[in-house]
Design an enzyme around this catalytic site. Sequence first.
Site, PDB file in Angstrom:
ATOM      1  N   CYS A  61       3.447  -2.005  -3.412  1.00  0.00           N
ATOM      2  CA  CYS A  61       2.303  -1.180  -3.799  1.00  0.00           C
ATOM      3  C   CYS A  61       1.518  -1.823  -4.929  1.00  0.00           C
ATOM      4  CB  CYS A  61       2.763   0.218  -4.199  1.00  0.00           C
ATOM      5  SG  CYS A  61       3.981   0.242  -5.523  1.00  0.00           S
ATOM      6  N   HIS A  82       5.387   3.484  -9.026  1.00  0.00           N
ATOM      7  CA  HIS A  82       4.521   3.344  -7.856  1.00  0.00           C
ATOM      8  C   HIS A  82       3.096   3.118  -8.341  1.00  0.00           C
ATOM      9  CE1 HIS A  82       2.986   3.926  -3.842  1.00  0.00           C
ATOM     10  NE2 HIS A  82       2.232   4.942  -4.232  1.00  0.00           N
TER      11      HIS A  82
END
Length: 1038
Positions: free
Chosen positions: A455, A856
């Site tokens: 990510c 994330h």
Amino acid sequence: MDKILEGLVSSSHPLPLKRVIVRRVVESAETPLSQAQCRAMFALSTRLVLQGPDPFQRQVGRQVLEAYGRYHRAEFEAFFNRGLVLGLLQRGYGELSNRDPAILDYIQAGLRLIMSCPSVLELFELLQVEALRLVCERPAPPLCARLCQLLGDFPQCLPRGRKLSLAFCQQLVRSIAHFQSQGSREAELRLYVSQVTQVSGLLRSVWKAEPDTLLPSLQELFAVISAADTSFEPSVALASLVQHIPLQMITVLIRSLTTDPNVKDASMTQALCRMIDWLSWPLAQHVETWVIALLKGLAAVQKFTILIDVTLLKIELVFNRLWFPLVRPGALAVLSHMLLSFQHSPEAFHLIVPHVVALVHSFKRDGLPSSTAFLMQLTELIHCMIYHYSGFPELYEPILEAVKDMPKPTEEKMKLILSQSAWTSQSSSLPSCSSRLSGKSETGKTGLINLGNTCYMNSVIQALFMATDFRRHVLSLNLNGCNSLMRKLQHLFAFLAHTQREAYAPRIFFEASRPPWFTPRSQQDCSEYLRFLLDRLHEEERTLKALSSGKTSEIIMNEDSQIQEAVHKGQVFAEAPCMGSEERTLIEKMFGGKLKTTICCLNCRSMSQKEEAFTDLSLAFCPPTSLESVGPKCMESSEVKEDCVVQTNTLATSSAGETPPNNLEVNGGCDTVMNEGTIKDVSTEPNSESATNCELEVQDNRDMSQRLVGKNPLSVTDLLNYFLAPEILSGDNKYYCEKCASLQNAEKTMQIIEEPEYLILTLLRFSYDPKCHIRRKILDNVSLPLVLKLPVKRPASPLAVVSGGCSVGVEISDIGENLAKKLKPSGADEVICPQLVPYVLSSVVVHSGVSSESGHYYSYARNVTGPGPSGLCHQSTALSLVSPQDKLLTEESPCTVVENELDTEMPREWFLFNDSRVTFTSFQSVQKITSRFPKDTAYVLFYKKQNSTCGFNTNSANGLWVNGDPPLQKDLMDAITKDNKLYLQEQELSARTQALQAASASCSFRPNGFDDNDPPGSCGPTGGGGGGGFSTVGRLVF
């Protein structure tokens, strides 16, 4: 007598009259009768019981049979013999089938009448054999239940001996597996449940009487539910057996099952899925206990692939069971365990997220105490999952709104709950790189599939892609025959712009662009990746230009000499300064700017200057120790309004010494800025003018220095002011002055002398903790303005008007030692005046988590081009950030800017890129992100210079442009066309496969999901009732 009775029951006389006569016939059974008369009465009553056309005749038959059999037992014993019973069981009676439950009713009535007769033992032996034969023929639920009732009343009829008894239990288990409900009405379902309960109750009695039959029966049960035969789906009625298995056997059975090498993964997966289906069975106890025990057992032996497959396959079905009160407790227990243990990816949680709000509203409408209690449990579970996967605000905000009035567990409690159920999958076969077979979302944008903790790359690539001018330049490059990283980026941009897939897997680009020191499948720092990527693209372009130039000038050399000379010249070129704009690389044109660093010796007033290139600025803020020495002025001089800012986080770092020549170190070495330009060292002799400037400007902005460290929350403006503010080099950090030939106190200032097209700002928020030896994420509030004006100091023009000047009146000794090292901005060059260059916010990369090694990344972005409405930042609405006192960047409230921006913001202008998922959003979401999700903080900002087109002609003669983008070259377009055709074929194949699965199985696998490991899943409601107040079996789905 039999003739009279037969004529009476078939006559047309009134029913009360016939009942009176029948009563007299029954009373006359006490009178002596001949053997023939008794046999005639037994035959008539048998015919009435088994073939009576109406309930009255069947009732008369039972009454007469019972009365005459009791008073004439010897005659009945002779009538009710082995031959009669065997004929009934094998051939039936007349037109009545031998599989009719009425046959067993008649036999049970006969057995009661001759229980004291010796011949009953012969019948018991017969029934032992016939009972085993019956269950082997897979009787329907009514017949099987009637047989079990007979065997329960007469246990002597149960098969005897270990072999026969074991065979009977195993065959009875298989018979239950074939049960199916014959109706859907409530009365029919209740009857079906009672029949199944009757059968399972008999098995419990056998297991209790003969314990040796239990384990083989369970093995047969597992064999049934683990079978891969798609033509047969075992009945969920098998769930009725679970409650009769002693709980003390759980540990032994689960360990034996999970460690048996003969049990294949596919069989275990099938069995576990069907056990989860048993949650639909009403009134069954302990199903959830066994399911959870098996899940834990598989985790203990690290069979994570089975757990992942089963969880993704069944999580929606389990959630759907929460609609039904009868099975809700067990379903919630299994759902909680599945979600809390599935911690490596939010994929399972995101499969049920779309259905949570409707269920919450249903619980609230019920208002029942039981529904409220379950809602509190569900809310706690939801909060735990949102806490664990906090990087998806677009999914969670509706849920948080729905449960906002419910109690929220503390952070400590959520951590404890999560830690108690965690298991981590290390399997390389995780379903992590398969895209959903669905078209693009309504945004028209393409997501990027997470290849395993990538990510950090996906968020940066989407931000670069949304940098419109940069994207257009990349797509317009002619790179045919080149295998460079820029070519791979062009290929990636082309697919993001034109593929029909919802999400694209950037495997080739990831392998080519991943820094060598980045560990695969582990989380990394997106800002570090961004710098490496831009540096690679920059150096690669310079090298290719050098190679091309070398081959042209040395064409007479042989091939080897040409390559060696070209490489040598490329290295020389890479170290040489850029001579003109036409020789600048694309990265320099788009992201390159220049800083001038000036160091003024506070002893001799001599100055040295350096010019350094940068592609991003790393912004820190003053350390907390500096706040102690700041006076009241820090609060008085600040005018930023807290209600109009975006909450983000920053990292406080300390200053370090002089900048090295190749990497611009910003405020303490916590991060570096890439250097891609030349460095110029100039030693300036002190003169009265420069010395005066250096002295006088120390006080000029002391108030600003205090404002920088004393205002909370800070803004990007404050961080930029602090970055550009002067730094006192003293103590261990003294400056070596060549003129003084010794270490001296000095003042170091930095000025931006050339602005970039795209300004990249990294908010330093990771600091090294020397006590714990880890990098911590420090959370402080920072506002993000939509419009930012960057102070750029260029040579003054005749038209330039500068208001304000340098103030005098503060001695160096007035500076407190605890004021950190940055104090007051300096204006050492009188010939340079600040020019404010407006920038508009283009992208925001958000980090969700508490450390740089975990969490994330996702990004917010919008299309920002040159002049026109797409920029959405008009001069008439932008608030000037300059004060008449010549502040670098003022503390005027950015509120007006934000409000005006939001007023003029086009609908659906902002996008949220979260790996495979792309959704519409708004700037308000960016504003609320940290207040709603404290671990989610803006990290890397992209600002686009306003009213600038980079000299890019959108009316290119190369062909028609799509959405302003240049036309693709033929090889790229061919590749995209081929992939789009392949995508359509995949969709067709998927549709065919799903149709076949739907025809052969009760459930279908959804290869969906989304996280740091998978693409997002999306599915509609899978059934279930419309409310939570159901309490009847009729509303259950089997």
